[in-house]
Write a protein that holds these residues in place. Structure first.
Motif, mmCIF file in Angstrom:
data_model
loop_
_atom_site.group_PDB
_atom_site.id
_atom_site.type_symbol
_atom_site.label_atom_id
_atom_site.label_comp_id
_atom_site.label_asym_id
_atom_site.label_seq_id
_atom_site.Cartn_x
_atom_site.Cartn_y
_atom_site.Cartn_z
ATOM 1 N N ALA A 12 0.811 -1.206 0.000
ATOM 2 C CA ALA A 12 0.000 0.000 0.000
ATOM 3 C C ALA A 12 0.851 1.265 0.000
ATOM 4 O O ALA A 12 0.326 2.353 -0.130
ATOM 5 C CB ALA A 12 -0.930 0.004 1.213
ATOM 6 N N HIS A 74 -1.112 2.009 -7.334
ATOM 7 C CA HIS A 74 -0.864 3.212 -6.542
ATOM 8 C C HIS A 74 -2.097 4.115 -6.521
ATOM 9 O O HIS A 74 -2.430 4.671 -5.473
ATOM 10 C CB HIS A 74 0.345 3.968 -7.089
ATOM 11 N N THR A 77 -4.678 2.674 -4.094
ATOM 12 C CA THR A 77 -4.371 2.662 -2.670
ATOM 13 C C THR A 77 -4.037 4.029 -2.101
ATOM 14 O O THR A 77 -3.933 4.162 -0.886
ATOM 15 C CB THR A 77 -3.185 1.715 -2.388
ATOM 16 N N SER A 78 -3.874 5.049 -2.926
ATOM 17 C CA SER A 78 -3.510 6.364 -2.402
ATOM 18 C C SER A 78 -4.768 7.105 -1.949
ATOM 19 O O SER A 78 -5.859 6.897 -2.469
ATOM 20 C CB SER A 78 -2.766 7.182 -3.454
ATOM 21 N N THR A 79 -4.570 7.935 -0.952
ATOM 22 C CA THR A 79 -5.676 8.737 -0.433
ATOM 23 C C THR A 79 -5.400 10.198 -0.738
ATOM 24 O O THR A 79 -4.275 10.604 -0.984
ATOM 25 C CB THR A 79 -5.809 8.552 1.084
#
Length: 119
Positions: A12, A74, A77-79
């Motif tokens: 992650a 990516h 899973t990126s915020t």
């Protein structure tokens, strides 16, 4: 934390560097795919010699697939949004470059298959 928890955290992007690490890795792989595709395309057009490695188009497509997969992973899973420093824009650029590298590799394979005596 157990080993599987650390692996999930590493995938992650949480345990390795900052939020941009995943997109940077995807970008490097995508640039390699574009480079391999361009070299293979030039070799297929006769601008370069045959070289010791005739499977450049296949390698470019494999690297492109890996770059697109890493970029999508990516992004998934990126915020946060753009401008937050988490590498979303870099992941999108890596996906686009990966697609370009795959297209160059595919074009080389198509040019090689239509060239008489290339097999």
């Amino acid at each position: 934390m157990n080993a599987s928890g650390e692996l999930v955290l590493a995938v992650a992007g949480g345990a390795i560097g900052d939020g941009r690490t995943g997109s940077v890795v995807a970008g490097i792989v995508a640039l390699a795919a574009v480079g391999l595709g361009a070299l293979a395309r030039a070799r297929a057009k006769g601008r370069l010699g045959g070289g010791p490695w005739p499977a450049g188009g296949t390698a470019a497509m494999a690297a492109a697939l890996l770059a697109v997969a890493l970029g999508v992973l990516h992004l998934a899973t990126s915020t946060g949004g753009f401008g937050t420093g988490n590498g979303r824009a870099g992941a999108i650029v890596a996906i686009l470059l990966g697609l370009l590298g795959g297209a160059l590799g595919r074009a080389e394979r198509a040019a090689r298959s239509t060239t008489p005596g290339s097999r």
